[in-house]
Motif scaffolding. Structure first.
Motif, PDB file in Angstrom:
ATOM      1  N   ASP A  70      66.107  36.202 -28.257  1.00 52.39           N
ATOM      2  CA  ASP A  70      65.894  35.568 -26.958  1.00 52.39           C
ATOM      3  C   ASP A  70      64.595  34.774 -27.015  1.00 52.39           C
ATOM      4  O   ASP A  70      63.695  35.071 -27.799  1.00 52.39           O
ATOM      5  N   GLY A  71      64.506  33.747 -26.174  1.00 48.18           N
ATOM      6  CA  GLY A  71      63.280  32.995 -26.056  1.00 48.18           C
ATOM      7  C   GLY A  71      63.154  31.871 -27.068  1.00 48.18           C
ATOM      8  O   GLY A  71      64.148  31.366 -27.601  1.00 48.18           O
ATOM      9  N   VAL A  72      61.901  31.498 -27.321  1.00 50.57           N
ATOM     10  CA  VAL A  72      61.608  30.312 -28.127  1.00 50.57           C
ATOM     11  C   VAL A  72      60.588  30.625 -29.219  1.00 50.57           C
ATOM     12  O   VAL A  72      59.855  31.606 -29.136  1.00 50.57           O
ATOM     13  N   LYS A  73      60.572  29.753 -30.226  1.00 49.67           N
ATOM     14  CA  LYS A  73      59.540  29.863 -31.264  1.00 49.67           C
ATOM     15  C   LYS A  73      58.170  29.523 -30.696  1.00 49.67           C
ATOM     16  O   LYS A  73      57.157  30.100 -31.089  1.00 49.67           O
ATOM     17  N   ASP A  74      58.152  28.527 -29.803  1.00 51.09           N
ATOM     18  CA  ASP A  74      56.918  28.191 -29.096  1.00 51.09           C
ATOM     19  C   ASP A  74      57.298  27.526 -27.776  1.00 51.09           C
ATOM     20  O   ASP A  74      58.288  26.798 -27.686  1.00 51.09           O
ATOM     21  N   ARG A  75      56.520  27.788 -26.743  1.00 49.72           N
ATOM     22  CA  ARG A  75      56.839  27.279 -25.416  1.00 49.72           C
ATOM     23  C   ARG A  75      56.601  25.774 -25.311  1.00 49.72           C
ATOM     24  O   ARG A  75      57.261  25.098 -24.523  1.00 49.72           O
ATOM     25  N   GLU A  76      55.653  25.275 -26.091  1.00 54.67           N
ATOM     26  CA  GLU A  76      55.277  23.879 -25.956  1.00 54.67           C
ATOM     27  C   GLU A  76      56.405  22.937 -26.361  1.00 54.67           C
ATOM     28  O   GLU A  76      56.658  21.923 -25.699  1.00 54.67           O
ATOM     29  N   SER A  77      57.108  23.257 -27.449  1.00 56.89           N
ATOM     30  CA  SER A  77      58.217  22.399 -27.883  1.00 56.89           C
ATOM     31  C   SER A  77      59.555  22.901 -27.375  1.00 56.89           C
ATOM     32  O   SER A  77      60.529  22.151 -27.331  1.00 56.89           O
ATOM     33  N   GLY A  78      59.620  24.194 -27.009  1.00 59.10           N
ATOM     34  CA  GLY A  78      60.868  24.770 -26.537  1.00 59.10           C
ATOM     35  C   GLY A  78      61.888  25.015 -27.633  1.00 59.10           C
ATOM     36  O   GLY A  78      63.077  25.222 -27.335  1.00 59.10           O
ATOM     37  N   ARG A  79      61.479  25.031 -28.910  1.00 57.02           N
ATOM     38  CA  ARG A  79      62.432  25.277 -29.998  1.00 57.02           C
ATOM     39  C   ARG A  79      62.983  26.696 -29.861  1.00 57.02           C
ATOM     40  O   ARG A  79      62.217  27.667 -29.787  1.00 57.02           O
ATOM     41  N   PRO A  80      64.287  26.884 -29.832  1.00 57.51           N
ATOM     42  CA  PRO A  80      64.845  28.215 -29.607  1.00 57.51           C
ATOM     43  C   PRO A  80      64.565  29.167 -30.772  1.00 57.51           C
ATOM     44  O   PRO A  80      64.454  28.747 -31.928  1.00 57.51           O
ATOM     45  N   MET A  81      64.445  30.446 -30.453  1.00 59.67           N
ATOM     46  CA  MET A  81      64.327  31.469 -31.472  1.00 59.67           C
ATOM     47  C   MET A  81      65.604  31.489 -32.296  1.00 59.67           C
ATOM     48  O   MET A  81      66.709  31.435 -31.746  1.00 59.67           O
TER      49      MET A  81
END
Length: 400
Positions: A53-64
């Motif tokens: 769930d979530g993202v690799k990083d919030r700034e780019s929004g790349r999905p986990m």
């Protein structure tokens, strides 16, 4: 039963019964405590449950994604322990061999006294002491006090230390220890010192030893001491905690010290890895060493080595990294559940594993032939009491 774990990299199997597991992790992402997370439970049948769930990083929004690369920090320590025990199995030394046999500067070991003076140690520091964090060394990230100040002044800051492994070993040898070796448990730079012993006893650089003797044979293609440029887009960011989803990262995926080779390969906390790579490593231990170690050696690594079979609390560890340690012994680089009633983890005796500074965690439960891996990136890890409820959710799912 052994399993071809490398063949499972494309499998994403799930099983009913892990609803609490999913709710726990999803809740932390929903509340902004974690930017992203992966949780996995596996046994001899393969991957029983996988949650992302979530993202690799919030700034780019790349999905986990399943192949996300994480800083595993202190989950490096069991890897270092395996390297050491491989050399022990080859007859290069015994567990009670003095460190000074390989690093002569430790022959004149001194113990720091409360008044700031030192006295000669009565007991030589041994390889067993290093593997069990009972050598008297320290780690400034985890402790304050006179010895921690000496470490900081000497540029000894765990994986953030400057210089080569040889330099670091020499600087550690020049300082006293906090207590008589073998009398207390204290988290430390012991595994960094073991990395240097692997170099001397094994005759090659520590990072090369890990690559040639552990990672390559196991197919751990994404594990190492930095993230190569072609894999950069799979890396994730670390966020400070507590967090409500608005914190800026403290180590960005695209501007991280892990994007270049380090000054020295830290056996205490320097590795990056992925879910599948670490799963392969953990299952190797569950399978009795799978050719890297003798089964008897894995059993030796994963039993309690504290004096008299006592637990970590009896060795002076009331609280560490946000947890209490009653009922936990310590093996060779990993904690071991010695008394499940006192440990109150929800699982049986014999569970072993360890965690990392950015919230990563793994454990093996031999009675269930099960492995659980938790990967996320927040610091400090003690900001959220996540490891204990994660354990409980794993055991709840295994019981159904």
């Amino acid at each position: 039963m052994s399993h071809d774990w490398a063949a499972l990299r494309e499998a994403e199997l799930t099983e009913p019964g892990f609803q609490s597991f999913d709710r726990l992790l999803a809740g932390h992402v929903r509340d902004g405590k974690l930017a992203g997370v992966i949780g996995c439970v596996a046994d001899d049948s393969g991957v029983r449950h996988l949650f992302m769930d979530g993202v690799k990083d919030r700034e780019s929004g790349r999905p986990m994604t399943r192949d996300t690369i994480f800083r595993i920090y202190s989950m490096t320590k069991p890897v270092t322990g395996v390297a050491v025990m491989m050399l022990r199995d080859e007859g290069r030394f015994e567990l009670d061999t003095p460190v000074s046999d390989f690093l002569p500067a430790f022959r004149d070991l001194k113990v720091l006294q409360p008044d700031g003076t030192t006295r000669p140690a009565k007991t030589p520091m041994t390889i067993r002491h290093l593997l069990t964090h009972t050598a008297g060394l320290t780690l400034p990230l985890s402790y304050d006090g006179p010895l921690a100040d000496m470490y900081r002044n000497a540029g000894l800051e765990g994986m953030r230390s400057s210089g080569s492994l040889t330099d670091i070993a020499d600087r550690l040898a020049a300082l006293p220890v906090d207590f008589e070796p073998g009398t207390r448990w204290q988290y430390s730079m012991a595994q960094d010192l073991l990395g240097r012993i692997v170099e001397v006893a094994g005759g090659q650089r520590f990072d090369r030893f890990l690559e040639e003797r552990i990672f390559r044979p196991l197919g751990m293609t994404d594990t190492g001491f930095h993230v190569p440029a072609p894999k950069k887009d799979r890396f994730c960011s670390v966020y400070p905690a507590p967090d409500d989803g608005t914190n800026a990262p403290i180590d960005r995926w695209d501007d991280s010290r892990f994007l270049a080779p380090p000054d020295f390969p830290s056996g205490g906390g320097g590795l990056v890895s992925t879910l599948d790579d670490y799963l392969v490593f953990a299952r190797m231990l569950m399978d009795g060493g799978r050719g890297l170690l003798a089964a008897e050696t894995v059993a030796e690594m994963t039993r309690n080595h504290l004096p008299g079979g006592c637990d970590m609390a009896a060795m002076g560890v009331e609280e560490f990294s946000g947890d209490r340690w009653e009922g936990f012994g310590f093996g060779l680089t990993m904690s071991v559940v010695a008394d499940p009633v006192k440990a109150s983890t929800g699982g049986p005796a014999g569970e072993y594993g360890w965690s990392g500074a950015a919230g990563t965690f793994f454990f093996n439960a031999p009675e269930h032939r099960a492995t659980a891996v938790l990967l996320t990136q927040y610091m400090p890890s003690k900001a959220y009491p996540l490891r204990r409820p994660f354990r409980e959710a794993v055991y709840e799912g295994l019981a159904r």
